[in-house]
Design an enzyme around this catalytic site. Structure first.
Site, PDB file in Angstrom:
ATOM      1  N   VAL A  60       3.474  -6.090 -57.804  1.00  0.00           N
ATOM      2  CA  VAL A  60       3.458  -6.868 -56.564  1.00  0.00           C
ATOM      3  C   VAL A  60       2.309  -7.862 -56.506  1.00  0.00           C
ATOM      4  O   VAL A  60       2.399  -8.886 -55.827  1.00  0.00           O
ATOM      5  CB  VAL A  60       3.399  -5.957 -55.310  1.00  0.00           C
ATOM      6  CG1 VAL A  60       4.699  -5.201 -55.134  1.00  0.00           C
ATOM      7  CG2 VAL A  60       2.205  -5.003 -55.377  1.00  0.00           C
ATOM      8  N   ASN A  86       5.947  -1.565 -49.547  1.00  0.00           N
ATOM      9  CA  ASN A  86       5.527  -0.168 -49.637  1.00  0.00           C
ATOM     10  C   ASN A  86       4.530   0.089 -50.760  1.00  0.00           C
ATOM     11  O   ASN A  86       3.745   1.035 -50.682  1.00  0.00           O
ATOM     12  CB  ASN A  86       6.761   0.719 -49.838  1.00  0.00           C
ATOM     13  CG  ASN A  86       6.399   2.150 -50.173  1.00  0.00           C
ATOM     14  OD1 ASN A  86       5.895   2.884 -49.330  1.00  0.00           O
ATOM     15  ND2 ASN A  86       6.635   2.542 -51.421  1.00  0.00           N
ATOM     16  N   TYR A 155      -9.252   1.399 -49.826  1.00  0.00           N
ATOM     17  CA  TYR A 155      -7.955   1.795 -49.278  1.00  0.00           C
ATOM     18  C   TYR A 155      -7.949   1.630 -47.764  1.00  0.00           C
ATOM     19  O   TYR A 155      -7.029   1.032 -47.190  1.00  0.00           O
ATOM     20  CB  TYR A 155      -7.658   3.246 -49.658  1.00  0.00           C
ATOM     21  CG  TYR A 155      -6.336   3.763 -49.158  1.00  0.00           C
ATOM     22  CD1 TYR A 155      -5.176   3.561 -49.886  1.00  0.00           C
ATOM     23  CD2 TYR A 155      -6.254   4.476 -47.961  1.00  0.00           C
ATOM     24  CE1 TYR A 155      -3.952   4.037 -49.434  1.00  0.00           C
ATOM     25  CE2 TYR A 155      -5.049   4.964 -47.508  1.00  0.00           C
ATOM     26  CZ  TYR A 155      -3.903   4.746 -48.235  1.00  0.00           C
ATOM     27  OH  TYR A 155      -2.696   5.219 -47.782  1.00  0.00           O
ATOM     28  N   LYS A 159      -5.661  -1.128 -45.683  1.00  0.00           N
ATOM     29  CA  LYS A 159      -4.626  -0.660 -44.759  1.00  0.00           C
ATOM     30  C   LYS A 159      -4.841  -1.214 -43.349  1.00  0.00           C
ATOM     31  O   LYS A 159      -3.874  -1.439 -42.611  1.00  0.00           O
ATOM     32  CB  LYS A 159      -4.589   0.868 -44.747  1.00  0.00           C
ATOM     33  CG  LYS A 159      -4.072   1.476 -46.046  1.00  0.00           C
ATOM     34  CD  LYS A 159      -2.670   0.986 -46.389  1.00  0.00           C
ATOM     35  CE  LYS A 159      -2.117   1.636 -47.642  1.00  0.00           C
ATOM     36  NZ  LYS A 159      -0.739   1.184 -47.968  1.00  0.00           N
ATOM     37  N   THR A 192       4.542  14.356 -49.928  1.00  0.00           N
ATOM     38  CA  THR A 192       5.066  13.655 -51.102  1.00  0.00           C
ATOM     39  C   THR A 192       4.861  14.489 -52.362  1.00  0.00           C
ATOM     40  O   THR A 192       4.157  15.500 -52.354  1.00  0.00           O
ATOM     41  CB  THR A 192       4.347  12.309 -51.288  1.00  0.00           C
ATOM     42  OG1 THR A 192       2.956  12.576 -51.532  1.00  0.00           O
ATOM     43  CG2 THR A 192       4.496  11.431 -50.065  1.00  0.00           C
TER      44      THR A 192
END
Length: 260
Positions: A60, A86, A155, A159, A192
């Site tokens: 991406v 995502n 991170y 976000k 997950t």
């Protein structure tokens, strides 16, 4: 809801595992034609066989590759109605004192620049849809956008940044009359494969699971299907007036203090 997304075309980045794979399954089940990307071709092959979705290996953060990817989606399906940004990573991250520039740049490239490129190219494609512009873009942020982690500074920062990106893009699309909606979802801890692996590797897996469960006042982690359900709702016409929103899906983890 079967048929909810009939006739719509979706692009999902980071779709081979976790929330991305759950979204591939849910949007396909709801009638959408799904094109997803990632780096795990073997895993993707099985998911394609299961759902009928299409896959392309893609990074991406690689700006030069985006026009070709969009051409591939449009060549296969003729339009783009849904984009789920995502793809994300924590690789190389650390605390503010310990993070190196390479780690910082890697996380920013995937989590922030990659999301920007996803949104930018989705808007360009959705503007040109047959029958007029329109679509829904969903960004996968995190509850750490509002409750940053001390040991994952990059991170947390990225976000939070993509929530601002969602709002800016939503305002832009509204002002231009594109009928393109942009929203961010902020999941809490989700059950997950990655989390399950972490728990299994602990000396006390049950104790570790209890710790994760206790983060939410509801006493459990989110299920993949629950996150994918929110994505499906935002992708659907039922959410036609939802744009520029941050939707927490964390079992009230960030709603307030648990008390003592």
């Amino acid at each position: 809801m079967a048929g909810r997304l009939e006739g719509k075309v979706a692009l999902i980045t980071g779709g081979t595992t976790g929330i991305g794979a759950a979204a591939v399954r849910r949007l396909s089940a709801d009638g959408a034609k799904v094109f997803f990307t990632g780096s795990k071709a073997e895993v993707a092959r099985a998911l394609c066989e299961e759902t009928g979705a299409r896959f392309a290996t893609h990074r991406v953060q690689d700006a030069d590759s985006w026009p070709g990817l969009i051409d591939e989606v449009l060549g296969a399906f003729g339009r783009l109605d849904i984009a789920f940004a995502n793809a994300g990573t924590e690789s190389g991250d650390a605390s503010i004192e310990d993070v190196g520039i390479d780690g910082w740049n890697n996380v920013v490239a995937v989590n922030q620049t990659g999301v920007m490129l996803t949104v930018q190219h989705a808007i360009r494609a959705m503007k040109a849809n047959p029958g007029g512009s329109g679509g829904s873009i969903i960004i996968n942020s995190s509850m750490n956008a509002t409750r940053p982690l001390g040991n994952y500074v990059t991170y947390s920062v990225t976000k939070a940044a993509v929530c601002a990106l969602a709002k800016s893009a939503a305002v832009h699309c509204g002002q231009r009359g594109y009928n393109i909606r942009v929203n961010a979802i902020l999941p809490g801890v989700v059950e997950t494969e990655l989390i399950m692996g972490i728990l299994a590797a602990q000396a006390d897996p049950d104790g570790a699971r209890a710790m994760y469960n206790a983060m939410s006042p509801m006493g459990r982690m989110a299920k993949l299907e629950e996150i994918a359900g929110l994505v499906a709702y935002l992708a659907s016409d039922e959410a036609a007036f939802v744009s520029g929103a941050e939707l927490a899906i964390d079992g009230a983890t960030t709603a307030g203090m648990m008390g003592v």
